[in-house]
Design a protein around this motif. Structure first.
Motif, PDB file in Angstrom:
ATOM      1  N   LYS A 185       0.732  -1.407  -0.052  1.00 46.81           N
ATOM      2  CA  LYS A 185       0.085  -0.006  -0.057  1.00 46.81           C
ATOM      3  C   LYS A 185       0.819   1.173  -0.226  1.00 46.81           C
ATOM      4  O   LYS A 185       0.628   2.470  -0.744  1.00 46.81           O
ATOM      5  CB  LYS A 185      -0.968  -0.064   1.329  1.00 46.81           C
ATOM      6  N   GLY A 186       2.115   1.205   0.846  1.00 46.38           N
ATOM      7  CA  GLY A 186       2.854   2.366   0.966  1.00 46.38           C
ATOM      8  C   GLY A 186       2.754   2.945   2.416  1.00 46.38           C
ATOM      9  O   GLY A 186       1.560   3.047   2.850  1.00 46.38           O
ATOM     10  N   ALA A 187       3.881   3.232   2.830  1.00 45.48           N
ATOM     11  CA  ALA A 187       4.118   3.541   4.410  1.00 45.48           C
ATOM     12  C   ALA A 187       4.434   4.922   4.623  1.00 45.48           C
ATOM     13  O   ALA A 187       4.807   5.304   6.070  1.00 45.48           O
ATOM     14  CB  ALA A 187       5.217   2.489   4.861  1.00 45.48           C
ATOM     15  N   ALA A 223       2.085  -8.032  -0.969  1.00 46.22           N
ATOM     16  CA  ALA A 223       2.638  -7.644   0.163  1.00 46.22           C
ATOM     17  C   ALA A 223       1.590  -6.797   0.860  1.00 46.22           C
ATOM     18  O   ALA A 223       1.402  -5.739   0.866  1.00 46.22           O
ATOM     19  CB  ALA A 223       3.852  -6.925   0.107  1.00 46.22           C
ATOM     20  N   THR A 224       0.577  -7.593   1.714  1.00 45.73           N
ATOM     21  CA  THR A 224      -0.369  -6.979   2.295  1.00 45.73           C
ATOM     22  C   THR A 224      -0.600  -7.767   3.603  1.00 45.73           C
ATOM     23  O   THR A 224      -0.663  -9.214   3.471  1.00 45.73           O
ATOM     24  CB  THR A 224      -1.519  -6.484   1.528  1.00 45.73           C
ATOM     25  N   HIS A 225      -1.307  -7.262   4.807  1.00 37.79           N
ATOM     26  CA  HIS A 225      -2.017  -8.010   5.683  1.00 37.79           C
ATOM     27  C   HIS A 225      -3.529  -7.945   5.917  1.00 37.79           C
ATOM     28  O   HIS A 225      -4.193  -8.339   6.560  1.00 37.79           O
ATOM     29  CB  HIS A 225      -1.214  -7.488   7.212  1.00 37.79           C
ATOM     30  N   ALA A 289       2.468   3.750  12.883  1.00 35.02           N
ATOM     31  CA  ALA A 289       1.557   4.526  12.064  1.00 35.02           C
ATOM     32  C   ALA A 289       0.599   3.864  11.379  1.00 35.02           C
ATOM     33  O   ALA A 289      -0.494   4.114  11.357  1.00 35.02           O
ATOM     34  CB  ALA A 289       2.387   5.455  11.252  1.00 35.02           C
ATOM     35  N   GLU A 290       0.835   2.483  11.090  1.00 33.92           N
ATOM     36  CA  GLU A 290      -0.210   1.457  10.425  1.00 33.92           C
ATOM     37  C   GLU A 290      -1.225   1.216  11.222  1.00 33.92           C
ATOM     38  O   GLU A 290      -2.304   0.894  10.945  1.00 33.92           O
ATOM     39  CB  GLU A 290       0.748   0.560   9.827  1.00 33.92           C
ATOM     40  N   ARG A 291      -1.056   0.910  12.685  1.00 35.80           N
ATOM     41  CA  ARG A 291      -2.035   0.546  13.580  1.00 35.80           C
ATOM     42  C   ARG A 291      -2.279   1.022  14.785  1.00 35.80           C
ATOM     43  O   ARG A 291      -1.262   0.803  15.625  1.00 35.80           O
ATOM     44  CB  ARG A 291      -1.744  -1.160  13.480  1.00 35.80           C
TER      45      ARG A 291
HETATM   46  P1  FDA Z   1      -3.568  -2.145   6.493  1.00 38.78           P
HETATM   47  O1  FDA Z   1      -2.367  -1.080   6.848  1.00 38.78           O
HETATM   48  O2  FDA Z   1      -4.798  -1.407   5.892  1.00 38.78           O
HETATM   49  O3  FDA Z   1      -3.723  -3.217   7.457  1.00 38.78           O
HETATM   50  C1  FDA Z   1      -4.650  -4.006   7.521  1.00 38.78           C
HETATM   51  C2  FDA Z   1      -4.835  -5.099   8.625  1.00 38.78           C
HETATM   52  O4  FDA Z   1      -3.471  -5.745   8.714  1.00 38.78           O
HETATM   53  C3  FDA Z   1      -4.854  -4.129   9.853  1.00 38.78           C
HETATM   54  O5  FDA Z   1      -6.076  -3.963   9.970  1.00 38.78           O
HETATM   55  C4  FDA Z   1      -4.351  -5.190  10.875  1.00 38.78           C
HETATM   56  O6  FDA Z   1      -5.165  -6.351  11.246  1.00 38.78           O
HETATM   57  C5  FDA Z   1      -3.186  -5.719  10.014  1.00 38.78           C
HETATM   58  N1  FDA Z   1      -1.833  -4.932  10.120  1.00 38.78           N
HETATM   59  C6  FDA Z   1      -1.439  -4.082   9.400  1.00 38.78           C
HETATM   60  N2  FDA Z   1      -0.344  -3.645   9.779  1.00 38.78           N
HETATM   61  C7  FDA Z   1       0.071  -4.165  10.976  1.00 38.78           C
HETATM   62  C8  FDA Z   1       0.920  -3.886  11.885  1.00 38.78           C
HETATM   63  N3  FDA Z   1       2.074  -3.095  11.801  1.00 38.78           N
HETATM   64  N4  FDA Z   1       0.893  -4.669  13.069  1.00 38.78           N
HETATM   65  C9  FDA Z   1      -0.155  -5.233  13.295  1.00 38.78           C
HETATM   66  N5  FDA Z   1      -1.454  -5.605  12.550  1.00 38.78           N
HETATM   67  C10 FDA Z   1      -1.098  -5.119  11.186  1.00 38.78           C
HETATM   68  N6  FDA Z   1       5.984   0.171   2.432  1.00 38.78           N
HETATM   69  C11 FDA Z   1       6.800   1.120   1.669  1.00 38.78           C
HETATM   70  O7  FDA Z   1       6.347   2.397   1.607  1.00 38.78           O
HETATM   71  N7  FDA Z   1       8.005   0.659   0.868  1.00 38.78           N
HETATM   72  C12 FDA Z   1       8.061  -0.540   0.919  1.00 38.78           C
HETATM   73  O8  FDA Z   1       9.425  -0.969   0.198  1.00 38.78           O
HETATM   74  C13 FDA Z   1       7.398  -1.669   1.649  1.00 38.78           C
HETATM   75  N8  FDA Z   1       7.778  -2.868   1.697  1.00 38.78           N
HETATM   76  C14 FDA Z   1       7.265  -3.907   2.339  1.00 38.78           C
HETATM   77  C15 FDA Z   1       7.418  -5.220   2.231  1.00 38.78           C
HETATM   78  C16 FDA Z   1       6.464  -6.018   2.692  1.00 38.78           C
HETATM   79  C17 FDA Z   1       6.751  -7.647   2.563  1.00 38.78           C
HETATM   80  C18 FDA Z   1       5.209  -5.724   3.549  1.00 38.78           C
HETATM   81  C19 FDA Z   1       4.085  -6.605   3.851  1.00 38.78           C
HETATM   82  C20 FDA Z   1       4.865  -4.449   3.779  1.00 38.78           C
HETATM   83  C21 FDA Z   1       5.850  -3.284   2.896  1.00 38.78           C
HETATM   84  N9  FDA Z   1       5.529  -2.087   3.174  1.00 38.78           N
HETATM   85  C22 FDA Z   1       6.498  -1.377   2.244  1.00 38.78           C
HETATM   86  C23 FDA Z   1       4.689  -1.594   4.148  1.00 38.78           C
HETATM   87  C24 FDA Z   1       3.425  -1.348   3.373  1.00 38.78           C
HETATM   88  O9  FDA Z   1       3.293  -0.266   2.532  1.00 38.78           O
HETATM   89  C25 FDA Z   1       1.948  -1.047   4.415  1.00 38.78           C
HETATM   90  O10 FDA Z   1       2.373   0.110   5.104  1.00 38.78           O
HETATM   91  C26 FDA Z   1       2.018  -2.249   5.445  1.00 38.78           C
HETATM   92  O11 FDA Z   1       1.835  -3.356   4.754  1.00 38.78           O
HETATM   93  C27 FDA Z   1       0.417  -1.954   6.078  1.00 38.78           C
HETATM   94  O12 FDA Z   1      -0.559  -2.057   4.886  1.00 38.78           O
HETATM   95  P2  FDA Z   1      -1.509  -3.454   4.822  1.00 38.78           P
HETATM   96  O13 FDA Z   1      -1.579  -3.622   3.312  1.00 38.78           O
HETATM   97  O14 FDA Z   1      -1.059  -4.437   5.496  1.00 38.78           O
HETATM   98  O15 FDA Z   1      -2.912  -2.927   5.065  1.00 38.78           O
END
Ligand code: FDA
Length: 305
Positions: A185-187, A223-225, A289-291
């Motif tokens: 998604k992007g962090a 890459a997502t949770h 910041a994500e959670r």
């Molecule tokens: P979202 O943040 O909406 O979360 C969905 C659900 O997942 C939450 O409701 C919760 O249940 C669970 N969850 C998510 N994050 C959690 C946490 N920190 N702790 C506990 N539970 C959590 N970003 C970037 O900008 N550049 C990069 O190079 C990368 N690389 C990267 C590699 C990999 C393997 C992953 C999984 C992620 C990244 N990211 C990243 C981070 C990514 O951009 C994003 O910020 C996080 O994955 C959180 O987004 P979700 O897609 O998980 O959804």
């Protein structure tokens, strides 16, 4: 709002000093970070491999400001890759690299040279490198470096961030045979001009990007949770008749462990992103910041003894 405050704190040296010296910070950090050195990285990789997970290792560090720091980062990756190969943990384990840790912000050529050296070491170890993606001011430079590295090392992976408005086009350009693309998604905190701001818009963009990657001939790494996006990923895999070895799911170490193992049991390839090293501050702040629930966990640890 809370996300903006935490992401602003992620760039504050003063807050960093405060957090790093707080009594229990390190215990909370351990939930998301494997440890401080190569042996910690190796130990956790082995544990995850035993549970059927693939791994990508990130030596924590970003915003390197001196050539000496950049050189040290390169040497740590070279050491790590040799140790992984020696322990027969490749190709199951690969590495993720931030170009800013290799000097991208002050010398792009130096960062390229170090990234190339890491690709050479990965190739000798029989595994791959994926270039992490940082804030939008570095996207062009990172994709240019990727293109150059892929000429020699075609399996070098890219990360694309669904929240950036440009990313659908980047997905189209990278949805080609042999191309490994990690879609997240992007962090980072990004302005409205370049990035979608609402969670719904980001999710919709993620699905559009996923459709492009999953329907193409490349190797998507989802890459997502997010449970809904994981379910849509499973659906698209069936719809586009992708074999189990033609894409993978990826999640962060310490996040949704049970779900990671469930997906393995379902027969999917799942890769855990494992950070290690002493420079954990920026990484941790993005996870907080994500959670919001993670913030509560962190604050409790900071204030108790
Ligand atoms: P979202 O943040 O909406 O979360 C969905 C659900 O997942 C939450 O409701 C919760 O249940 C669970 N969850 C998510 N994050 C959690 C946490 N920190 N702790 C506990 N539970 C959590 N970003 C970037 O900008 N550049 C990069 O190079 C990368 N690389 C990267 C590699 C990999 C393997 C992953 C999984 C992620 C990244 N990211 C990243 C981070 C990514 O951009 C994003 O910020 C996080 O994955 C959180 O987004 P979700 O897609 O998980 O959804």
């Amino acid at each position: 709002m809370l996300r903006s405050v935490i992401l602003a704190a992620a760039r504050s040296a003063r807050v960093e000093r405060l957090v790093e010296t707080a009594p229990l910070s390190r215990e909370v950090v351990r939930r998301f970070v494997a440890g401080t050195d190569t042996s910690d990285a190796l130990r956790v990789t082995r544990e995850l491999a035993d549970a059927g997970l693939a791994v990508t290792l990130d030596n924590l560090g970003e915003d390197t400001v001196t050539p000496e720091q950049a050189q040290a980062t390169r040497e740590e990756y070279e050491r790590l890759l040799a140790v992984l190969a020696e322990a027969q943990l490749t190709p199951m384990a690969e590495v993720s690299v931030k170009l800013s840790a290799l000097g991208q912000r002050f010398d792009e050529k130096l960062a390229y040279d170090h990234a190339r050296a890491i690709c050479v070491a990965a190739s000798a170890a029989g595994t791959t490198v994926t270039l992490d993606m940082e804030d939008h001011t570095t996207t062009d430079s990172t994709l240019e470096t990727l293109t150059r590295l892929r000429e020699e090392f075609p399996a070098t992976g890219a990360v694309l961030q669904a929240y950036l408005r440009r990313t659908e086009d980047d997905c189209r350009a990278l949805a080609v045979a042999g191309s490994r693309v990690r879609l997240c998604k992007g962090a980072y905190k990004e302005p409205e001009t370049v990035a979608y701001q609402s969670p719904l818009d980001v999710d919709l963009a993620y699905v559009r990007c996923m459709n492009i990657l999953m329907s193409g001939p490349g190797y998507p790494m989802l890459a997502t949770h997010d449970p809904r996006l994981v379910a849509i990923g499973e659906d698209r895999a069936k719809w586009f008749e992708r074999s189990a070895d033609s894409f993978e799911f990826q999640m962060l170490y310490g996040v949704r462990d049970v779900e990671q193992r469930r997906l393995v049991e379902q027969g999917y390839l799942v890769r855990t992103y494992v950070p290690y090293g002493t420079e954990w501050y920026g990484y941790m702040m993005r996870r907080l910041a994500e959670r919001p629930a993670n913030v509560a966990l962190f604050l409790r640890a900071l204030t108790s003894r």
